[in-house]
Design an enzyme around this catalytic site. Structure first.
Site, PDB file in Angstrom:
ATOM      1  N   THR A 251     -26.043  -8.523  11.099  1.00  0.00           N
ATOM      2  CA  THR A 251     -26.951  -8.185  10.008  1.00  0.00           C
ATOM      3  C   THR A 251     -26.153  -7.650   8.821  1.00  0.00           C
ATOM      4  OG1 THR A 251     -28.634  -7.657  11.621  1.00  0.00           O
ATOM      5  CG2 THR A 251     -28.955  -6.768   9.406  1.00  0.00           C
TER       6      THR A 251
ATOM      7  N   ASN B  45       0.803  -1.221   0.000  1.00  0.00           N
ATOM      8  CA  ASN B  45       0.000   0.000   0.000  1.00  0.00           C
ATOM      9  C   ASN B  45       0.839   1.276   0.000  1.00  0.00           C
ATOM     10  OD1 ASN B  45       0.347  -1.387   2.657  1.00  0.00           O
ATOM     11  ND2 ASN B  45      -0.365   0.582   3.437  1.00  0.00           N
TER      12      ASN B  45
ATOM     13  N   GLN C 271      -5.085  -3.710  -1.830  1.00  0.00           N
ATOM     14  CA  GLN C 271      -4.612  -2.729  -2.812  1.00  0.00           C
ATOM     15  C   GLN C 271      -4.687  -3.250  -4.245  1.00  0.00           C
ATOM     16  OE1 GLN C 271      -3.540   0.498  -2.583  1.00  0.00           O
ATOM     17  NE2 GLN C 271      -4.069   0.526  -0.423  1.00  0.00           N
TER      18      GLN C 271
ATOM     19  N   CYS D  55      -2.271   5.187   8.340  1.00  0.00           N
ATOM     20  CA  CYS D  55      -2.163   4.623   9.685  1.00  0.00           C
ATOM     21  C   CYS D  55      -0.930   5.126  10.403  1.00  0.00           C
ATOM     22  CB  CYS D  55      -2.099   3.110   9.607  1.00  0.00           C
ATOM     23  SG  CYS D  55      -3.229   2.458   8.405  1.00  0.00           S
TER      24      CYS D  55
ATOM     25  N   SER E 148     -11.313  -5.097   0.271  1.00  0.00           N
ATOM     26  CA  SER E 148     -12.017  -3.971   0.890  1.00  0.00           C
ATOM     27  C   SER E 148     -12.689  -3.107  -0.177  1.00  0.00           C
ATOM     28  CB  SER E 148     -11.030  -3.123   1.697  1.00  0.00           C
ATOM     29  OG  SER E 148     -11.677  -1.964   2.169  1.00  0.00           O
TER      30      SER E 148
END
Ligand code: PLP
Length: 396
Positions: free
Chosen positions: A235, A149, A177, A323, A197
């Site tokens: 859910t 990344n 990525q 991060c 993601s």
């Protein structure tokens, strides 16, 4: 504004947003309920499952939706460690993984597991002979990212997967990525688990999935209801899942075209920076790198100052990963490729999308040139360096 931080997150495509819209106020039923109102919604979830699976050659029932890439990484690694602990407690990963993988491995070390953090070469490439040498009889999991990344290096997944399977070891990859940006195939690459993601390929935030090959017997990570074939409770995030599915389909359709155009613009950016800014270097592999990734170091300056001044010009960039920003430590990735602290501090990551234009790149390069020059004028280190060069020149 010029947005060059697409490794951190991407915009949601209008088409993706429109596909999600009905699942807030109109199609709001819980997909796990009995009545037919919810049946149509479960259908939408299952269509998305097929869309996400199609891009990596997986079966739809090997996709398990999660709340993002970090959850998928945590699940894959912790659950595999638990499921295979009778066989052994040794895990192999690399020194340049995302923190969702690294910190999970460090957590497992505190639980009595042993982790080998493989070094990488100067381009950030994992060496296959180093993987082989690290394998022990008690190795239960190899987890190596598909592409980095920060510096964009694409790892040799197929070779690592082949090796893992030859030795009967489960192979997980953090492909957050890579998914939607470069071709991936779970069978060809011998991948057992893959983290994905949504928000890294123009889908929404807070949704992702873990691909789990049939036969990999890891348990659930989030305990509760029977959703996702009793492997991931909670859910369903229906709008998010639907959005990720459409984003996957769009990415598949445009993959080759986007890849080519991004690579061309990226290489233009890299060429201009390296040619026009002295004492700059490219980090990561020059060829085997993500289409939209450019990562530089500029000697004698602080990456943070550069980012702040670029922001004043309306340019969104980063020094590495979101991060690590806010901490003063240089990036673990740049240290792992062998850069000394003082150089690793002067890093800049620019990540493009298919919407990035040449005009934006030209403006950005001009701004970087001006700012780097300005910051160096104020740098005592640079002043010393210039004096030294002059002295050398006089001697000659
Ligand atoms: C962004 C990212 C993650 C985390 O994904 P989230 O969905 O934001 O939790 C994990 N790994 C890599 C390589 C990433 O770039």
């Amino acid at each position: 504004m010029i947005y060059l931080d697409n490794a951190s997150t991407t915009s949601v495509t209008q088409e993706v947003f429109e596909a999600m819209r009905p699942y807030f106020c109109e199609q709001y039923a819980n997909p796990s309920a009995i009545y037919s109102f919810s049946g149509t919604i479960m259908k939408a979830v299952d269509i998305a499952r097929k869309q996400v699976a199609a891009l990596i050659g997986a079966q739809h029932n090997e996709i398990y939706f999660t709340a993002g890439g970090s959850e998928a990484d945590n699940w894959a690694i912790k659950a595999a460690a638990d499921a295979y602990k009778e066989k052994g407690r040794h895990i192999i990963t690399s020194a340049i993984e995302h923190h969702a993988v690294l910190h999970t491995c460090q957590y497992l070390e505190r639980q009595g597991y042993e982790v080998t953090y493989l070094p990488v070469d100067e381009n950030g490439m994992v060496q296959i002979d180093k993987v082989e040498a690290a394998i022990r009889p008690d190795t239960i999991l190899i987890t190596i990212m598909a592409a980095n990344n920060e510096i964009g290096t694409i790892e040799p997944l197929r070779e690592i997967g082949e090796l893992a399977h030859k030795r009967g070891i489960v192979f997980h990859t953090d492909a957050v990525q890579a998914y939607g940006h470069i071709p991936l195939n779970v069978d060809e690459m011998h991948i057992d688990m893959m983290s994905i993601s949504g928000h890294k390929f123009h889908g929404p935030k807070g949704v992702g999935c873990l691909y789990i090959r049939k036969g990999i017997r890891i348990g659930s990570f989030i305990h509760g209801g029977a959703q996702e074939r009793s492997r991931r409770a909670g859910t369903h995030n229906v709008p998010g899942i639907v959005g990720m599915g459409v984003a996957a389909t769009l990415a598949a359709k445009q993959l080759e075209e986007n890849k080519k155009s991004e690579e061309a613009l990226r290489d233009y950016l890299i060429k201009r920076v390296l040619e026009e800014i002295p004492h700059s270097r490219l980090n990561g592999d020059p060829v085997k790198r993500l289409p939209g990734n450019a990562n530089f170091c500029f000697r004698f300056i602080e990456g943070e100052s550069l980012l702040i001044l670029l922001d004043q010009k309306g340019i969104c960039a980063s020094s590495g990963s979101a991060c690590t920003s806010g901490s003063l430590d240089p990036s673990h990735v740049l240290l792992a490729i062998g850069l000394p602290h003082e150089i690793a501090h002067g890093s800049l990551r620019l990540t493009l999308s298919e919407d990035t234009t040449k005009e934006e790149i030209d403006f950005t390069v001009e701004q970087i040139k001006t700012i780097v020059e300005r910051l160096r004028k104020m740098s005592p280190l640079y002043e010393d360096f210039i004096k030294q060069q002059e002295r050398k020149g006089n001697v000659q």
